[in-house]
Design an enzyme around this catalytic site. Sequence first.
Site, PDB file in Angstrom:
ATOM      1  N   ASP A 162       9.717   1.290   4.588  1.00 26.46           N
ATOM      2  CA  ASP A 162      10.924   0.541   5.204  1.00 26.46           C
ATOM      3  C   ASP A 162      11.686   1.641   5.942  1.00 26.46           C
ATOM      4  OD1 ASP A 162       9.834  -1.410   4.274  1.00 26.46           O
ATOM      5  OD2 ASP A 162      11.094  -1.796   2.535  1.00 26.46           O
ATOM      6  N   LEU A 189      12.889  -8.240   6.231  1.00 31.89           N
ATOM      7  CA  LEU A 189      12.799  -7.561   7.573  1.00 31.89           C
ATOM      8  C   LEU A 189      13.513  -6.430   7.412  1.00 31.89           C
ATOM      9  CD1 LEU A 189      13.200 -10.227  10.325  1.00 31.89           C
ATOM     10  CD2 LEU A 189      11.390  -9.142   9.172  1.00 31.89           C
ATOM     11  N   SER A 190      13.730  -5.810   5.958  1.00 32.80           N
ATOM     12  CA  SER A 190      14.378  -4.599   5.764  1.00 32.80           C
ATOM     13  C   SER A 190      15.847  -4.442   6.198  1.00 32.80           C
ATOM     14  CB  SER A 190      13.400  -3.453   6.480  1.00 32.80           C
ATOM     15  OG  SER A 190      12.413  -3.259   5.517  1.00 32.80           O
ATOM     16  N   THR A 209       1.005  -1.122  -0.143  1.00 34.31           N
ATOM     17  CA  THR A 209      -0.148  -0.154  -0.082  1.00 34.31           C
ATOM     18  C   THR A 209       0.848   1.162   0.215  1.00 34.31           C
ATOM     19  OG1 THR A 209      -0.050  -0.190   2.482  1.00 34.31           O
ATOM     20  CG2 THR A 209      -2.193  -1.045   1.107  1.00 34.31           C
ATOM     21  N   TYR A 217       7.668  -7.088  -8.305  1.00 38.07           N
ATOM     22  CA  TYR A 217       7.220  -5.735  -7.658  1.00 38.07           C
ATOM     23  C   TYR A 217       7.152  -4.790  -8.576  1.00 38.07           C
ATOM     24  CZ  TYR A 217       7.861  -2.376  -3.976  1.00 38.07           C
ATOM     25  OH  TYR A 217       7.541  -1.408  -2.981  1.00 38.07           O
ATOM     26  N   SER A 237      18.168  -3.795   4.191  1.00 37.12           N
ATOM     27  CA  SER A 237      18.563  -2.796   3.359  1.00 37.12           C
ATOM     28  C   SER A 237      18.179  -1.360   3.607  1.00 37.12           C
ATOM     29  CB  SER A 237      18.360  -2.925   1.919  1.00 37.12           C
ATOM     30  OG  SER A 237      16.805  -2.992   1.563  1.00 37.12           O
ATOM     31  N   GLU A 278      17.265   3.750  -2.607  1.00 35.94           N
ATOM     32  CA  GLU A 278      16.438   2.454  -3.147  1.00 35.94           C
ATOM     33  C   GLU A 278      16.145   2.680  -4.654  1.00 35.94           C
ATOM     34  OE1 GLU A 278      15.918  -1.553  -2.040  1.00 35.94           O
ATOM     35  OE2 GLU A 278      16.304   0.108  -0.442  1.00 35.94           O
TER      36      GLU A 278
END
Length: 372
Positions: free
Chosen positions: A167, A122-123, A36, A216, A125, A155
């Site tokens: 994130d 779990l991010s 979202t 994605y 990056s 990113e």
Amino acid sequence: MVGAAQILIEAFEARYHSTPDVARAPGRVNLIGEHTDYNLGLVLPVAIDLDCYVASAPNRLGALRIHSENLDQSREWQIEQIPGLGAARDWSDYVIGIARQLPLGRGRDVLIHSNVPLGSGLSSSAALEVATALALGWEGDLPSIELAKLARRAENEFIGLPSGIMDQYAAVFGERNAALLIDCRSLESLAVALPDDVAIVAVNTMVKHELGQSAYRRRVAECASASRDIGVESLRDARPEQLELIRDPIARRRARHVLSENQRVLDFVEASRKGDLREMGRVLVESHRSLEHDYEVTCAELDFLVYRAMEIDGTFGARMTGGGFGGCTLNLVEPEAVERFKATLGREYREKFGIQPAFYQVRPSQGAERIS
Ligand code: GLA
């Protein structure tokens, strides 16, 4: 000083013979509100007590030198030769994506140590990006939306992934003992306290299917096309009765997920305020079903972990978390049932897929900070 930071400083001094600044940023687990954020909708992540530490100091070599303790790998470039977009296609791209946005002077040394499991959803990056920006001398006050935006640019523009801001926002604004209800359009957030008597358990499928990144991008494009058909700037502005204006049936299903997921975030927050763990759990499973059937970003491993978890006594709810196609599930579990939950699910997953899943019982934690 935090033990992990002290150890990193000593390792830095041994490697580069100077004394660094150290920064920390946490990973995150998203409770609900999946896919979202880039539709300017609602998300509800918690920053977790697994962190990335980055140490950095200037050098006079005209070079950027970086080393990852986790991977035991080093990279080095002359400052004027730091590569562009997605150059190395590995962990160092995240550091470059930040370094290219900050003044590096005559040179910089960087040492990284992360407890966020890499590539697990779990991010890791975002934690690396945010901690790197702070360690390289980003100067604003904390927490700061500018820092989250800078990290997201790494990113979007350097890695080339059109991800949303969730994130990096969670890594910067995380709160101890609370989840963050983020409005990805206004970029404002609200701390949401969770009921005390529940454990947050992430379960790592230990798989990452290759289609992740291209799928994605495709989802982002499908949502943009759905918005165009409706005549709104983003799906945040669309109403359920407008879904039929979307011509392509696949894009229509994607949009249906986004609209229903925004509503589920509100339903989950409402249930959490009432301390209604059963209702919170029900909404989580609904979110997973929508991600499985309408958004189509789950996989056999995620589906198995979610539906099997729901059959274990003491599980309130479960769903995939993060981008999908592997990574982790998120589970809300009765604290007394956690050990049995891990034993049962671990055994069954091993039997089915021949892989031992990893379990992380996490706590909502504070966002990024400068440590020294
Ligand atoms: C990844 C992206 C986030 C978000 C999630 C899905 O984690 O980095 O911006 O889109 O996927 O909710």
